[in-house]
Design an enzyme around this catalytic site. Structure first.
Site, PDB file in Angstrom:
ATOM      1  NE  ARG A 171      -0.643   1.386  -2.197  1.00  0.00           N
ATOM      2  CZ  ARG A 171      -1.961   2.026  -1.903  1.00  0.00           C
ATOM      3  NH1 ARG A 171      -2.484   1.735  -0.721  1.00  0.00           N
ATOM      4  NH2 ARG A 171      -2.698   2.509  -2.797  1.00  0.00           N
ATOM      5  CE  LYS A 201       1.204   3.209 -14.410  1.00  0.00           C
ATOM      6  NZ  LYS A 201      -0.063   3.790 -14.175  1.00  0.00           N
ATOM      7  CE1 TYR A 231      -0.932  -2.343  -7.615  1.00  0.00           C
ATOM      8  CE2 TYR A 231      -1.479  -1.146  -9.614  1.00  0.00           C
ATOM      9  CZ  TYR A 231      -1.574  -1.131  -8.228  1.00  0.00           C
ATOM     10  OH  TYR A 231      -1.926   0.038  -7.412  1.00  0.00           O
ATOM     11  N   GLY A 235       6.733   0.408   1.220  1.00  0.00           N
ATOM     12  CA  GLY A 235       6.526  -0.986   1.272  1.00  0.00           C
ATOM     13  C   GLY A 235       6.669  -1.746   0.000  1.00  0.00           C
ATOM     14  CG  ASP A 245       1.502  -0.130 -12.260  1.00  0.00           C
ATOM     15  OD1 ASP A 245       2.603  -0.326 -11.500  1.00  0.00           O
ATOM     16  OD2 ASP A 245       0.684   0.645 -12.312  1.00  0.00           O
ATOM     17  CG  ASP A 296       4.378   3.040  -6.556  1.00  0.00           C
ATOM     18  OD1 ASP A 296       5.330   3.822  -6.130  1.00  0.00           O
ATOM     19  OD2 ASP A 296       3.300   3.170  -6.400  1.00  0.00           O
TER      20      ASP A 296
END
Length: 405
Positions: A244, A164, A69, A247, A119, A174
């Protein structure tokens, strides 16, 4: 005689630099290549990264080929700069990466669908622009492969994608960035409007399960079956608001909205989530630098630090959100403060003009490997911190483009 990887790399460096020199992009000193300080910062950072990583597969400190990624994240930023300023070297750099990773049959090197790893979907976003320009069927086959993964991706009981296969019944913030913008763009590009409802639902499901009532922010992840040591026994939530992760989620919102029709049910709720976050984030923004902390809601706790992936991510999402009309104009000052703070405090330029972004968290996750990632405060603040990690560099480039408008 067989060429070694080192020999091939040296050759690629030489050829690339000769190409760039002939095009007037770089200046050449007696000892190394230099970046023109008069160019926009977004361009300077791209050029600096190409000097550090002469071929795309080398991004993310890689020593071997991998479909990751981070490579797609940074190549996407390069294409954004190419779309704005031109520079065929940027387009060729990304295309070379794609052509290295995708064979003549459209097969992605090292990719395995049955890993069901979100990812691995993110890098597929660079293929839309390559396919539009080149009409190379390999790119379409690769995109179809990634879309097929989403079609059978394991889900929670209420329809959220597992992050995953090795993390069953878990949704991570994420993962929303890794899968949902690609999902939305595929639906828009290849006329599959029935998928937009599922795209939106991914944002809303994880928001429901990771929302932290105390702070108004969102925790890193959620474990539906509450089976893991890091998950709360009542909520299934991870212990902290990791910078993060939040984010990723904010960037995913503004990027997916590019493709979701305005009349799609639930789209307005995504925009409301973004607005609510932007109202709260200034509370945790460092007043001197405009940056945010690794563990966002604990700025005063010893060991916490100002982190340079979450900071450009938030600022990019805010700036783009204002430009697109999702956020009020006054919110732009939050992003501007962060941007100037990055330039003043976290950017280093050497004597050849090569730009570095400092203080980036190299990696963080939950569970999985040894030593076990327990999601504690101490875990987050003690993971590796390094310069020029693509998870900070790419959002910074995208932020620069917003500011340069």
């Amino acid at each position: 005689m067989k060429q070694t990887l080192k020999d091939l790399t040296r050759k690629s460096v030489f050829l690339l630099m000769m190409l760039l020199a002939c095009s007037g992009i770089f200046a050449k000193s007696k000892t190394k290549w230099a970046v023109n300080p008069e160019l926009p910062m977004s361009v300077r950072m791209c050029q600096s990264e190409i000097i550090r990583n002469p071929e795309g597969w080398m991004l993310d400190f890689s020593t071997k080929l991998k479909w990751n990624y981070c490579h797609g994240l940074e190549c996407q930023a390069f294409l954004d700069v190419y779309d704005r300023y031109g520079g065929d070297y940027l387009y060729k750099y990304v295309k070379q990466f794609a052509d290295t990773m995708i064979n003549e049959n459209g097969r992605i090197y090292g990719y395995k669908k049955t890993n069901y790893n979100l990812d691995h979907v993110n890098s597929g976003k660079i293929l839309f622009r390559l396919y539009e320009r080149e009409k190379d069927p390999r790119y379409k086959i690769a995109m179809d492969t990634l879309r097929a993964q989403l079609a059978s991706q394991p889900r929670t009981s209420d329809g959220g994608f597992w992050h995953k296969k090795i993390y069953p019944y878990q949704m991570w913030l994420d993962g929303i960035y890794m899968g949902s913008p690609f999902y939305a763009q595929y639906a828009a590009t290849f006329n599959e409007p029935e998928d937009f409802a599922d795209v939106v639902s991914q944002f809303l499901i994880i928001a429901k399960h990771t929302y932290d009532k105390k702070t108004g922010l969102y925790r890193h992840a959620w474990d539906e079956i509450k089976a893991l040591p890091w998950s709360d026994l009542k909520t299934g939530q991870a212990p902290h608001v990791w910078g993060r992760a939040l984010g990723w989620y904010m960037m995913a919102i503004v990027d997916a909205l590019d493709f979701i029709p305005e009349n799609q049910p639930g789209r307005d709720k995504m925009i409301l989530i973004l607005n609510d976050l932007v109202k709260i984030l200034p509370k945790y923004q460092d007043q001197r630098t405009g940056a945010w902390y690794q563990v966002v809601d604990m700025p005063e706790r010893e060991g916490n630090y100002l982190e340079m992936s979450c900071t450009p991510m938030y600022a990019y999402a805010i700036a783009k959100g204002v430009r697109k009309g999702y956020l009020p104009e006054k919110s732009l000052s939050i992003a501007q403060k962060a941007y100037q703070g990055i330039l003043d405090n976290f950017i280093v330029v050497d004597d050849k003009g090569i730009v570095s972004l400092t203080r980036i968290c190299g990696v963080a996750g939950l569970g999985g490997r040894k030593p076990y990632r327990d999601g504690s405060f101490d875990y987050y603040v003690n993971e590796i911190v390094r310069d020029n990690d693509p998870k900070g560099v790419a959002p910074f480039i995208m932020l620069c483009l917003e500011m340069e408008r």
